[in-house]
Design a protein around this motif. Sequence first.
Motif, mmCIF file in Angstrom:
data_model
loop_
_atom_site.group_PDB
_atom_site.id
_atom_site.type_symbol
_atom_site.label_atom_id
_atom_site.label_comp_id
_atom_site.label_asym_id
_atom_site.label_seq_id
_atom_site.Cartn_x
_atom_site.Cartn_y
_atom_site.Cartn_z
ATOM 1 N N GLN A 406 0.831 -1.206 0.000
ATOM 2 C CA GLN A 406 0.000 0.000 0.000
ATOM 3 C C GLN A 406 0.867 1.259 0.000
ATOM 4 O OE1 GLN A 406 -3.357 0.363 -0.418
ATOM 5 N NE2 GLN A 406 -2.701 2.501 -0.624
ATOM 6 N N HIS A 407 1.971 1.208 0.735
ATOM 7 C CA HIS A 407 2.884 2.363 0.807
ATOM 8 C C HIS A 407 3.450 2.683 -0.574
ATOM 9 C CE1 HIS A 407 5.165 5.297 2.941
ATOM 10 N NE2 HIS A 407 6.334 4.711 2.766
ATOM 11 N N ILE A 408 3.864 1.663 -1.296
ATOM 12 C CA ILE A 408 4.398 1.864 -2.643
ATOM 13 C C ILE A 408 3.339 2.493 -3.543
ATOM 14 C CG2 ILE A 408 5.208 0.674 -4.727
ATOM 15 C CD1 ILE A 408 6.582 -1.347 -2.834
ATOM 16 N N ARG A 409 2.130 1.992 -3.459
ATOM 17 C CA ARG A 409 1.060 2.517 -4.321
ATOM 18 C C ARG A 409 0.677 3.942 -3.932
ATOM 19 N NH1 ARG A 409 -1.927 -3.335 -4.882
ATOM 20 N NH2 ARG A 409 -0.754 -3.959 -6.741
ATOM 21 N N THR A 410 0.762 4.244 -2.645
ATOM 22 C CA THR A 410 0.529 5.623 -2.210
ATOM 23 C C THR A 410 1.588 6.557 -2.776
ATOM 24 O OG1 THR A 410 -0.549 4.925 -0.152
ATOM 25 C CG2 THR A 410 0.390 7.148 -0.197
ATOM 26 N N LEU A 411 2.836 6.126 -2.752
ATOM 27 C CA LEU A 411 3.921 6.945 -3.290
ATOM 28 C C LEU A 411 3.791 7.105 -4.802
ATOM 29 C CD1 LEU A 411 6.881 5.519 -1.155
ATOM 30 C CD2 LEU A 411 5.719 7.718 -0.870
ATOM 31 N N TRP A 412 3.372 6.066 -5.491
ATOM 32 C CA TRP A 412 3.114 6.199 -6.928
ATOM 33 C C TRP A 412 2.025 7.239 -7.180
ATOM 34 C CZ3 TRP A 412 2.930 0.214 -7.943
ATOM 35 C CH2 TRP A 412 4.213 -0.243 -8.297
ATOM 36 N N ASP A 413 0.988 7.215 -6.361
ATOM 37 C CA ASP A 413 -0.109 8.171 -6.524
ATOM 38 C C ASP A 413 0.385 9.593 -6.287
ATOM 39 O OD1 ASP A 413 -3.073 8.718 -6.805
ATOM 40 O OD2 ASP A 413 -2.727 9.530 -4.792
ATOM 41 N N ILE A 414 1.218 9.784 -5.285
ATOM 42 C CA ILE A 414 1.791 11.111 -5.040
ATOM 43 C C ILE A 414 2.580 11.571 -6.263
ATOM 44 C CG2 ILE A 414 3.474 12.386 -3.654
ATOM 45 C CD1 ILE A 414 2.706 10.577 -1.291
ATOM 46 N N ALA A 415 3.376 10.667 -6.838
ATOM 47 C CA ALA A 415 4.174 11.014 -8.014
ATOM 48 C C ALA A 415 3.289 11.396 -9.198
ATOM 49 C CB ALA A 415 5.083 9.852 -8.388
ATOM 50 N N ASP A 416 2.139 10.728 -9.314
ATOM 51 C CA ASP A 416 1.238 11.011 -10.435
ATOM 52 C C ASP A 416 0.661 12.423 -10.371
ATOM 53 O OD1 ASP A 416 1.650 8.509 -11.500
ATOM 54 O OD2 ASP A 416 -0.160 7.623 -10.617
ATOM 55 N N HIS A 417 0.741 13.051 -9.208
ATOM 56 C CA HIS A 417 0.180 14.391 -9.040
ATOM 57 C C HIS A 417 1.264 15.440 -8.802
ATOM 58 C CE1 HIS A 417 -3.260 11.725 -8.201
ATOM 59 N NE2 HIS A 417 -3.989 12.711 -8.695
ATOM 60 N N ASN A 418 2.518 15.084 -9.128
ATOM 61 C CA ASN A 418 3.630 16.013 -8.951
ATOM 62 C C ASN A 418 4.595 15.894 -10.127
ATOM 63 O OD1 ASN A 418 3.631 17.462 -6.175
ATOM 64 N ND2 ASN A 418 2.956 15.369 -5.686
ATOM 65 N N PRO A 419 5.459 16.886 -10.317
ATOM 66 C CA PRO A 419 6.377 16.835 -11.466
ATOM 67 C C PRO A 419 7.456 15.765 -11.356
ATOM 68 C CG PRO A 419 6.761 18.806 -10.135
ATOM 69 C CD PRO A 419 5.497 18.196 -9.643
ATOM 70 N N GLY A 420 7.826 15.355 -10.151
ATOM 71 C CA GLY A 420 8.846 14.318 -9.999
ATOM 72 C C GLY A 420 8.300 12.931 -10.239
#
Length: 513
Positions: A406-420
């Motif tokens: 879940q942590h990995i998928r949360t971090l992927w989601d954060i990346a999808d909404h940011n330039p990095g």
Amino acid sequence: MPHLPLISGADATRTLDALFINAPLRDYGQRPRTNDYTLPVLGMAYIATYAQRAGFTVGVLDAEAHGLGIDETAKIVNEAAPRWAAMNLLAPTYEMSARIASQLDPAIALMVGGHHAKALPDRILADPRMVNLRALVLGEGELRVAALLEDEQRRRELPGVIWRDPILGTRATGIADPQTNARMLGPDINTLPYVNRAFLPQDPYQAAPTTTDRRIAASRGTDWLAAAALNGHQEANIVGSRGCPYNCTFCGAAWSANPDVKIRVRSPQNIIGELDQLHAEYGTTAFRFVDDLFLGVRDVIHEHMKAFAETGIGDRYVWDATGRINVLDRLSDNDLDTLVSNGLREVALGIESGSDRILKAMDKRIDAEMTDRVARRLLAHGIGVKGYFILGFPGETRVDLDATVQHIRTLWDIADHNPGDLRASVFEFRPYPGTPVWTTLTEAGHDPDALLAYGDVDLTQDGADESMRQRDEFNFSVGIQFGDVPLDQVRTTLAMLTREQHERNHGGPAAAA
């Protein structure tokens, strides 16, 4: 010299004083390798460069980079007929190294070093396949290897050099003047010569452009660095420091496993000099700092970034680095802006788990909330994150494993909404001798022989064959279930996450989700 094209950095007109051998990660004579790139052996190249500067004729045979089998590697060494053969011993590849050593001509003296040699010296000295072993070097080897090449008998005066007496069969150790020990065991890294890249067959190398490269190129317009990013940078790996102040229980660099290692950081001027030299000689415009923690001390970060800004590093190069989450958490937004303006492209972070309980067992000194916060800030500033994760750690439960997924998928989601961009690199836990967790496991009754029985893992049944291609060399296991989750389920999860990351990298279903 036979097979000269495969021996890097050697002078074909002279007899080799030493041939440094990087053993293959598996016997490619039995099954050809599937990946096309492996990390360069920088530590070995440092030693070879120092020996060359001392006047010795040396070369490097990187059997992993060339995808060589055991028999072919030994044949090349024997035909090259060096005075010394030198090996860097690592736990996952020890069997490969020992099998090569067993086939070497008895006239070739053998020296070894590396994490595995440091952790289990007596076991290695007793291995009958190491019959030609004349020097086991503990720790950093530049000065002591050069001394051994000058005269084997000097081993008697060198600290941290061990061998087995051929007559008595007992361990013998060099006894040095205490005043020389510090210099021999931990050389001043600012006085060491820059690595001679002739010893590295795959470094510098042409890299494909990354998502971050494309974003940087778009923001810079038409300048030459933007053009380099669009076409893919010429990249090189570099070391900015030695030693680590942390004690992560699974890591071979943990301070408790290396009490002799003094933490040393190269001066910013020394680092910048190497960056500029690599650019002048190879056209290199991107660099990857692969030491344990380049961004690991706040004051050092400030010192390096001040020098980078004064010399316009960010206008000329981009670079990736290792970082420490709890240190980055204390940096201000202005600090992160400074890192970006100085060319930082991506930070590699040891996130390891989404379970705070497991992070505490690992002695990571972080928690999942901190990781979320740091990743979010980095990604918002356009800095890429490469997160490393371990599955199957001792004591891990299904709840812990699910928390990591879940942590990995949360971090992927954060990346999808940011330039990095965020890349997740997931591994199965494996124990390394000398680490704190190794001590815990052996004291709990695990057989050291079983803990050292490394084998490669085939994940193709889970559809991960293509997604594993670029990290084929890392897919090892000792085949033991250390947590509560069955090993086959750990591997299924590993394959699933790796496949999803692969799809994100290539614009597949996961990227579109």
